[in-house]
Design a protein around this motif. Structure first.
Motif, PDB file in Angstrom:
ATOM      1  N   LYS A 324      47.089  40.792  42.075  1.00  0.00           N
ATOM      2  CA  LYS A 324      47.264  39.886  43.198  1.00  0.00           C
ATOM      3  C   LYS A 324      47.218  38.452  42.696  1.00  0.00           C
ATOM      4  CE  LYS A 324      44.388  38.766  46.649  1.00  0.00           C
ATOM      5  NZ  LYS A 324      42.992  39.039  46.712  1.00  0.00           N
ATOM      6  N   VAL A 325      48.161  37.657  43.168  1.00  0.00           N
ATOM      7  CA  VAL A 325      48.093  36.231  42.890  1.00  0.00           C
ATOM      8  C   VAL A 325      47.127  35.649  43.905  1.00  0.00           C
ATOM      9  CG1 VAL A 325      49.372  34.098  42.803  1.00  0.00           C
ATOM     10  CG2 VAL A 325      50.430  36.180  42.014  1.00  0.00           C
ATOM     11  N   SER A 326      45.987  35.213  43.437  1.00  0.00           N
ATOM     12  CA  SER A 326      44.969  34.758  44.385  1.00  0.00           C
ATOM     13  C   SER A 326      45.083  33.274  44.652  1.00  0.00           C
ATOM     14  CB  SER A 326      43.577  35.098  43.863  1.00  0.00           C
ATOM     15  OG  SER A 326      43.317  34.340  42.721  1.00  0.00           O
ATOM     16  N   ALA A 327      45.599  32.515  43.728  1.00  0.00           N
ATOM     17  CA  ALA A 327      45.700  31.082  43.961  1.00  0.00           C
ATOM     18  C   ALA A 327      46.862  30.548  43.141  1.00  0.00           C
ATOM     19  CB  ALA A 327      44.413  30.382  43.558  1.00  0.00           C
ATOM     20  N   VAL A 328      47.484  29.518  43.663  1.00  0.00           N
ATOM     21  CA  VAL A 328      48.572  28.865  42.953  1.00  0.00           C
ATOM     22  C   VAL A 328      48.288  27.373  42.925  1.00  0.00           C
ATOM     23  CG1 VAL A 328      51.016  28.333  42.963  1.00  0.00           C
ATOM     24  CG2 VAL A 328      50.270  30.595  43.628  1.00  0.00           C
ATOM     25  N   ILE A 329      48.203  26.830  41.733  1.00  0.00           N
ATOM     26  CA  ILE A 329      48.027  25.397  41.585  1.00  0.00           C
ATOM     27  C   ILE A 329      49.402  24.837  41.235  1.00  0.00           C
ATOM     28  CG2 ILE A 329      46.892  23.579  40.293  1.00  0.00           C
ATOM     29  CD1 ILE A 329      44.693  25.755  39.725  1.00  0.00           C
TER      30      ILE A 329
END
Lengths: 837, 685
Positions: A324-329
């Motif tokens: 899962k991609v939990s965060a994208v900066i």
């Protein structure tokens, strides 16, 4: 013309965060990445930038956790220094001066006190030869340390950080360059070289691209240009080495990383798919596809829970256990070219430009954060080289920001140019733009310029587009007669002038005039009647830019020509007011003032001039703002007006000027005052999400909140009267530095005592006050364990305790009195708390 | 280099048959290869991979497995019999019925005392190896399901048998099965079908490695009977397994045509616990890899695509040497084409028939490089089916085109051909002398009056031919004591000499007038691949498997000056690096200093009058020479004139009318005739 030293060109906002591999801290809470001249610390859970580690004076080229202390981080830079930081508090602990530009940095647990850097070979700087150097860090208490013990380990290595890796915690290191891999064993001090053939028969390119070492086994994974991954074993033999080949990627493998336990191998490339290979069971692999853009770096947190992938579109994805991609900066996406130019969305004040392929990005400069991407093309983007796909080439907002016009085009080889003009309306409910009208082939040839009529009171919105087919068209939003659907856009007028090709168009501020340039002729039209009012011309040289003056200067029309001429016409007299000879690459007007900005290109450098059309002298000028031509710039309105009294920086009061350099760096101008304010605010910033939510914390927090309110009340009246005790720098440092990084007490003692002496000698005449100050300093030291203790209660206490000290001084020793005071104070605060409740 | 009219012959539909099994004998460095038609070939790995011996096959005798016991070679097949081969007379020595249905596998223990065969009925049968024969000893416990693969533990006390869905370990002494290792079936559709354990390997540390039809290579602990590790290698079958002598490397052949190597490697440097790790993958085949052998330095693989591939392991050999080059052996190392020089006829030998073709004619004139218009097309004159079950092992056509002879393992047949205009009538000669029984090589003298046939114990039978009868004349024998078969026969043009070469590397020259041995050429360490006697000078040219060339004067009984010079200076490195042997040597009657020889990829005219090439000179310089001015051309030319414009040559021969016959068999044509390989997903298709 005077050079104004108090205005500086700085990087602010939109910096690159995918330059080097990010680092995840041991507790997986922070992510550190090199970004321009600083190191950014992000929170992995909230995606927010917590603080910047600032101090380097050139590009930061590497970030690395200190193996012996997981709360500290090394950073290296092209300025020739390695700095050690405490990243939780954002404090610079040490600076090691190496003296040579550093390309990357490595360290391992087995080499205590040694770091490895890659620097250019000393002999000649032009040659692209790099060497790996071991640096023995001297043990010293000083902040600034010169390092002298340098020893070369490997010569002729690649400058890419991914091309070198340490294996088994520092038993050996593997470095790849071209078609060669070199493995150096530290214990035996012996290196082995393995080389591959340039091309295999099937046309694959065997060039090494990256390397990773298994953390436990003797296994080196190398990525190759043709998408293969090789797992090397038995490499401690010259001949009996062996490797197996894994092949999934169709293009070069750009990054490889083993998980900390060595159970998995992660790889990524241009396919923007993260591939997870089971170690020793390579036929089983997991994929995490559709990560958005090509993967450039992969990092794994030390506990293996988080994977981080850097992408080519200036993005860092944080992935939880490969599912899962939990965060994208997301940083500012900068492609090879900004075709749409820089625009500011009037509604959100965000910077708008090309983002992901086929998208417009809305980037908030104030918060330095990507707001959202607007899908313009609305087609699937295919990650493949040499594929012609739709690109957004023009975009324009109307004055209120409720209308957006975009132009996308696709030129396939041998086929006709496909152009779509799309008009979008802002939807208040969804808070985003909704497609209103699509006009396919609005012109027969490429659209050169497009602008909206900036008119608040006019009912109909109008868009004018000029094209290379020799026409300009006016488009109007009008309700369709026979349908119940909302109003849609249609063509209102088609204009031409002597079958010349129009280049640019511009509406006057009140929307009553439209200027369209046809090569060297400027035509002025009335949009109400579509009547050609006048023509202005200043041959030779075609018009490059057109701009109406604003506010008090709205009677002026300015234009730049190819023949290095800046002309200003007076529209009332229809005559040339003034002209000057300069090669203006970009002319821009500030929408909030009458100021205009001209970027002039002269001998490879760009100079900046800020002027009012009505005044002969420029307000501000700066030579050599940057190298190369500036072709994209924008005025971004400020959120709050600056109150600058200096004349030279007044033009920056209402809006800020951003521009893109040749190397696609977003730069801006900053005044001294603003800089100071920013510095001050960053100092005051306290992050405090480290405190657990215990009942004790709740109790304390409540108490503190009350005190905070008190303080606000008090500070408003007592700010002048009783300024915060400005203690000496030494004490401040002493108090703010975490205990574990402090030098020994004996070392500090003399410094501390000295710091006690200085204020007394300085303020001899105000002895009483000084004493008070001194006391409060001591107190500050006392209460260092409870830093939360507000200073609001301090003045009264200070005076009280000052009295007490005076009284008790003859009888009690200093330590005793300090103890007494501390007890008193603690009792008091708790007591008051109890009484209150 | 001289100009010729070339008959470019491409109508020889030679089709080699698929490789079914290989067995490598590390002591003698011989590799035995069994093909699908039952033929067994022996390659000498010490002598540049030369194909020394070919034992022709037989109908209905497909060899499924081969096994060396010392210098003895055993084979077994689906006809249910075990055969021992007579490597001196190139024929099966005897057969033993195993009485267990088709035999899938045969394996000998490392002591060389017992043979185990795995049968269709589920029995493992033990045969004791005696001096002259083998004798059935006992059955191990009979299991349900066929025994596909067998592997002895090096101690000889246990044996592992790969079966359907399982592997059994037997105790050889008691014959009881001690362990039963269940092999998991494939996923998906193949779950309902039984998994076949195609290969099993029993290592000395009791590790068992198996390869099965579900595409897995599994590593088992043989002492506890537990699975240690599974490597999924392919979506299709793992068909063959082979282990290196030191048990540090195992290779597995798959249906996809790949060979996967597994190595026993310690995870970290200096640690003792090792692990089987999948390392390299070799892809040299387009079809199933059915047979594998792991020599000390190379991986030898063969399969459906009929080529034998020797892939050296680069970590075991010196880099950039001849040994490190990949070898593909596609064609036999002997001539299958016989050319009647005077009559313009070609005889093609297939395993089950012979074809006689008449060459085409052309009267066109053209510049070099042109293709001439064909006036008369080449035609197939005759197709002669063989009698009996045995395959043809050799054949010959007399230079005048009047005689034709072929031989099988059991008999020799001689035919008289009569040409009248375009018709050919064929008459079988009856009453052949009884000495012509089992021959390995046939040859007619240049005046077609004699037939030479190499017989047992290196002897040559000479038969005189006349219109009505054939008469036994003499048996030529030598006294060197070699019993190896004669594989080359070469009579001289004038009918005085006959040169023979056998696989002991001996070359004997007989005087046919006196019918006795004239001389023996000094034995060179490499086997001769082609010999010929010069028509005018009576020099014997011999070319050997290691690409050396010798010229021996029969009159002086010594090497000629040219030969000594050649040996002294040494051959060009590029010449020595060629990987196919020279299979034919002829001479140009127009220019006695020209020697014409060819291998699979080139033909060469050696001009003895020109200087020999130095090591640094360009060997393949014919194309550049053509563009040079005359003076320069003379200066740069050297003795070796090599033409590479014809590829995959089976025969190059000079006819009476100075035209050159070039018989090509392009590998692509052979590939096109193979069945379709297993389907594989290719990226971007």
């Amino acid at each position: 013309m005077v050079e104004h030293a108090d205005i500086r060109v700085v990087h602010r906002g939109g910096s690159i965060i995918n330059f080097r591999q990010p680092v995840v801290t041991n507790d997986s809470r922070f992510l550190l990445c090199a970004s321009g001249e600083c190191v950014k610390v992000f929170s992995t859970s909230t995606e927010e930038c917590i603080h910047n580690l600032q101090g380097h004076t050139d590009l930061v080229t590497g970030v690395l956790l200190r193996p012996s202390n997981h709360l500290q981080v090394y950073s290296c830079s092209a300025d020739g220094t390695v700095r050690l930081w405490d990243f939780t508090d954002g404090i610079l602990i040490k600076t090691y001066v190496i003296g040579y530009p550093i390309c990357s940095l490595y360290a391992s647990a087995k080499h205590e006190g040694v770091i490895f850097i890659i620097t250019p070979k000393l002999t000649d700087k032009r040659s692209e030869l790099f060497q790996l150097v071991a640096v023995h860090l001297p043990q010293s208490g000083d902040q600034l340390v010169e390092t002298r013990e340098l020893s070369a380990v490997l010569s002729n290595v690649s400058s890419k950080p991914a091309a070198t890796a340490f294996g088994q915690g520092g038993e050996y290191l593997a470095s790849v360059k071209g078609l060669q891999m070199e493995v150096y064993f530290f214990r035996k001090e012996k290196s082995y070289t393995f080389s591959l053939k340039e091309d295999n028969k099937k046309g694959g390119r065997n060039t090494f691209t990256c390397v990773a070492c298994h953390p436990k086994d003797d296994c080196i994974a190398t990525g190759h240009e043709d998408g293969k991954i090789r797992l090397w074993r038995n490499f401690n033999h010259k001949k009996e080495y062996t490797y197996s080949t894994l092949h999934w990627h169709h293009s070069a493998v750009s990054s490889l990383c083993f998980t900390p336990e060595g159970t998995n191998l992660l790889s990524g490339g241009v396919e923007s798919v993260l591939v997870q290979w089971r170690y020793n069971q390579e036929s089983q692999r997991d994929f995490l596809p559709r990560l958005g853009a090509a993967i450039t770096h992969i990092a794994v947190s030390p506990d293996g829970a988080l994977f981080c992938t850097s992408h080519s579109d200036n993005k860092i994805s944080i992935i939880q256990s490969c599912v899962k991609v939990s965060a994208v900066i997301q940083g500012l996406v900068k492609g090879e070219s900004v075709k749409t130019d820089l625009i500011v969305d009037p509604r959100s004040k965000a910077l708008v430009l090309n983002g992901k392929p086929g998208h417009l990005q809305f980037y908030s400069l104030h918060r330095d954060k990507l707001l959202y991407n607007l899908d313009i093309v609305q087609q699937e983007y295919i990650h493949e080289l040499g594929l012609d796909q739709f690109e957004v080439v023009k975009a324009a907002f109307d004055a209120s920001g409720s209308c957006l016009a975009t132009v996308e085009e696709r030129q396939q080889k041998g086929a006709e140019l496909e152009i779509n003009l799309k008009l979008w309306a802002f939807d208040e409910q969804t808070q985003s733009f909704v497609l209103n009208t699509t006009i396919s082939t609005p012109h027969d040839a490429r659209i050169t310029a497009m602008c909206f009529r900036h008119d608040a009171d006019c009912q109909t919105t109008m868009l004018v587009s000029t094209s290379q087919d020799g026409h300009f068209k006016a488009w109007q939003l009008a309700a369709a007669a026979h349908t119940e659907e909302g109003p849609s856009w249609s063509c209102d007028f088609v204009g031409a002038y002597h079958s010349l090709v129009p280049k640019c168009c511009c509406f006057s501020a009140d929307g009553s005039l439209l200027a369209v340039s046809f090569q060297e002729v400027v035509t002025v039209w009335s949009p109400a009647s579509w009547e050609l009012l006048t023509t202005l011309s200043q041959p030779p040289g075609a018009i490059r830019d057109l701009c109406f003056g604003r506010l008090s200067c709205s009677k002026y029309l300015l234009g730049t020509t190819d023949s290095s001429l800046l002309c200003c016409w007076n529209l009332l007299t229809c005559s040339l007011e003034w002209s000057t000879s300069m090669d203006v690459s970009l002319l821009l007007s500030d929408p909030l003032s009458e100021n205009m900005v001209a970027f002039c290109c002269e001998s490879g450098c760009t100079d900046l001039f800020v002027f009012k059309p009505s005044e002969p002298r420029p307000l501000f000028s700066q030579k050599a703002v940057c190298s190369g031509r500036v072709t994209h710039a924008v005025f971004a309105p400020r959120e709050e007006m600056l109150e600058s009294c200096e004349e030279s920086s007044q033009w920056l009061n209402r809006s800020q000027l951003y521009f893109l350099t040749q190397h696609m760096d977003l730069m801006t101008f900053i005044t001294k005052v603003e800089e100071d304010r920013l510095m001050a605010s960053s100092k005051q910033l306290v992050i405090d999400d480290s405190v657990a939510m215990t009942p004790f914390y709740l109790l304390l927090g409540k108490h503190r909140q009350e005190q905070q309110e008190d303080q606000d009340a008090v500070s408003s009246q007592s700010s002048e009267r009783a300024p915060l005790p400005h203690s000496s720098v030494a004490i401040k440092e002493l108090l703010q530095t975490p205990a574990h990084v402090l030098p020994s007490t004996t070392f500090l003692c003399s410094m501390f005592l000295q710091s006690l002496l200085i204020p007394v000698t300085d303020n001899r005449e105000e002895k009483k006050h000084a004493e008070e100050e001194m006391e409060s300093e001591k107190e500050e030291e006392d209460s260092s364990e409870e830093e939360m203790e507000s200073s609001a209660s301090r003045p009264e206490q200070a005076s009280g305790s000052g009295l007490a000290a005076e009284l008790a001084a003859p009888t009690l020793t200093k330590a005793q009195s300090r103890e007494l005071r501390r007890l008193k104070k603690v009792d008091h605060s708790w007591l008051s708390e109890l009484l209150d409740s | 280099m001289g100009e010729f009219t070339v008959h470019r012959v491409r109508f020889f539909d030679y089709m080699p048959s698929a490789i079914r099994a290989v067995a490598f004998n590390p002591r003698t460095e011989r590799l035995a290869v069994a093909r699908a038609d039952g033929a067994v070939e022996v390659f000498n790995f010490n002598d540049n991979y030369f194909q020394e011996k070919v034992i022709p096959g037989q109908d209905g005798r497909a060899v499924e497995a081969l096994c060396w016991v010392g210098r003895r070679l055993f084979g077994a097949g689906l006809n249910g019999v075990i055969t021992e081969y007579d490597l001196e007379n190139l024929r099966p020595r005897y057969t033993v019925e195993a009485y267990g249905g088709p035999i899938w596998t045969i394996s000998c223990n490392s002591q060389g005392t017992h043979l185990a065969v795995g049968c269709e009925d589920g029995t493992v049968k033990m045969f004791e190896i005696l001096q002259e024969r083998i004798q059935f000893q006992k059955n191990l416990d009979r299991m349900k399901g066929r025994i596909i693969s067998l592997s002895w533990h090096p101690s000889g006390a246990r044996i592992a048998a790969g079966m359907m869905d399982m592997i059994r370990i037997f105790d050889v002494e008691s014959g009881a099965a001690t362990h039963r290792l269940l092999v998991e079936r494939g996923m998906g559709v193949s779950r309902s079908t039984e998994v076949v354990v195609w290969g099993v390997v029993f290592l000395s540390d009791s590790t068992i490695i198996s390869g099965d039809s579900a595409g897995k290579v599994q590593i088992w602990d043989g002492s506890t009977g537990t699975l240690v590790k599974t490597h999924l290698v392919t979506k299709w079958d793992v068909l063959a397994l082979s282990v290196s002598q030191d048990e540090s490397s195992v290779i597995a052949g798959t249906s996809e045509g790949t060979v996967v190597q597994f190595q026993f490697i310690s995870a970290t440097v200096g640690q003792q616990d090792k692990d089987w790790v999948r390392t390299r993958t070799f892809k040299n085949h387009s079809h199933d890899v059915r047979a594998l052998a792991h020599t000390d330095t190379a991986v030898v693989s063969g399969g459906m695509d009929t080529q034998l591939v020797v892939r050296p392991l680069l970590d075991k050999v010196e880099k950039n040497t001849q040994e490190s080059a990949l070898r593909k052996i596609a064609f036999p190392h002997r001539s299958l084409v016989c050319c009647a020089k005077k009559a313009g006829l070609l005889l093609f030998q297939f395993s089950d028939h012979l074809e006689l073709w008449r060459l085409g004619e052309s009267d066109g004139q053209g510049t070099p490089g042109d293709s001439l218009p064909v006036k008369r097309k080449p035609e197939k004159v005759m197709e002669l089916k063989r009698r009996g079950e045995d395959h043809i092992c050799c054949s010959a056509l007399s230079p005048c085109g009047g005689w034709l002879s072929y031989s099988t393992v059991s008999s020799v047949r001689l035919y008289r051909l009569q040409h009248d205009n375009n018709n050919i009538s064929i008459n079988k000669m009856s009453k052949l002398p009884k000495e012509l029984r089992s021959v390995h090589q046939l040859c007619f003298s240049s005046d077609s009056s004699k037939l030479f046939a190499s017989s047992s114990q290196s002897s040559v039978v000479v038969v005189a031919l006349s219109q009505l009868e054939c008469k036994y004349l003499h048996t030529l024998k030598h006294k060197s004591g070699s019993r190896q078969p004669v594989h080359l026969l070469s009579p001289s043009e004038d009918g005085k000499w006959l040169a023979t070469a056998n696989t002991d590397c001996e070359i004997h020259v007989y005087n046919l007038h006196k019918m006795k041995l004239h001389c023996t050429v000094p034995v060179y360490g490499s086997c001769p691949t082609a010999i010929a006697i010069h028509p005018t000078t009576s020099h014997l040219i011999s070319v050997h498997a290691d690409q050396q060339i010798f010229e021996f004067s029969l009159l002086q009984k010594e090497y000629t000056e040219w030969s000594r010079k050649l040996q002294k200076q040494g051959l060009h490195p590029l010449w020595l690096q060629r990987d196919t042997p020279v299979t034919h040597v002829t001479f140009n009657p127009a220019n006695p200093e020209h020697i014409i020889l060819h291998d699979t990829f080139m033909f060469c005219i050696i001009d003895q009058s020109l200087p020999l090439p130095e090591t640094k000179t360009v060997l393949y310089n014919q194309l550049t020479l053509r563009s040079l001015p005359v003076a320069e051309r003379i200066r740069q030319s050297h003795a070796f004139k090599i033409c590479k414009s014809f590829q995959h040559l089976l025969c190059v021969s000079l006819m009476e009318d100075r035209s050159l016959v070039v018989v090509e068999r392009p590998l692509l044509d052979i590939m096109a005739q193979l069945p379709a390989p297993v389907r594989q997903k290719k990226f971007a298709t």
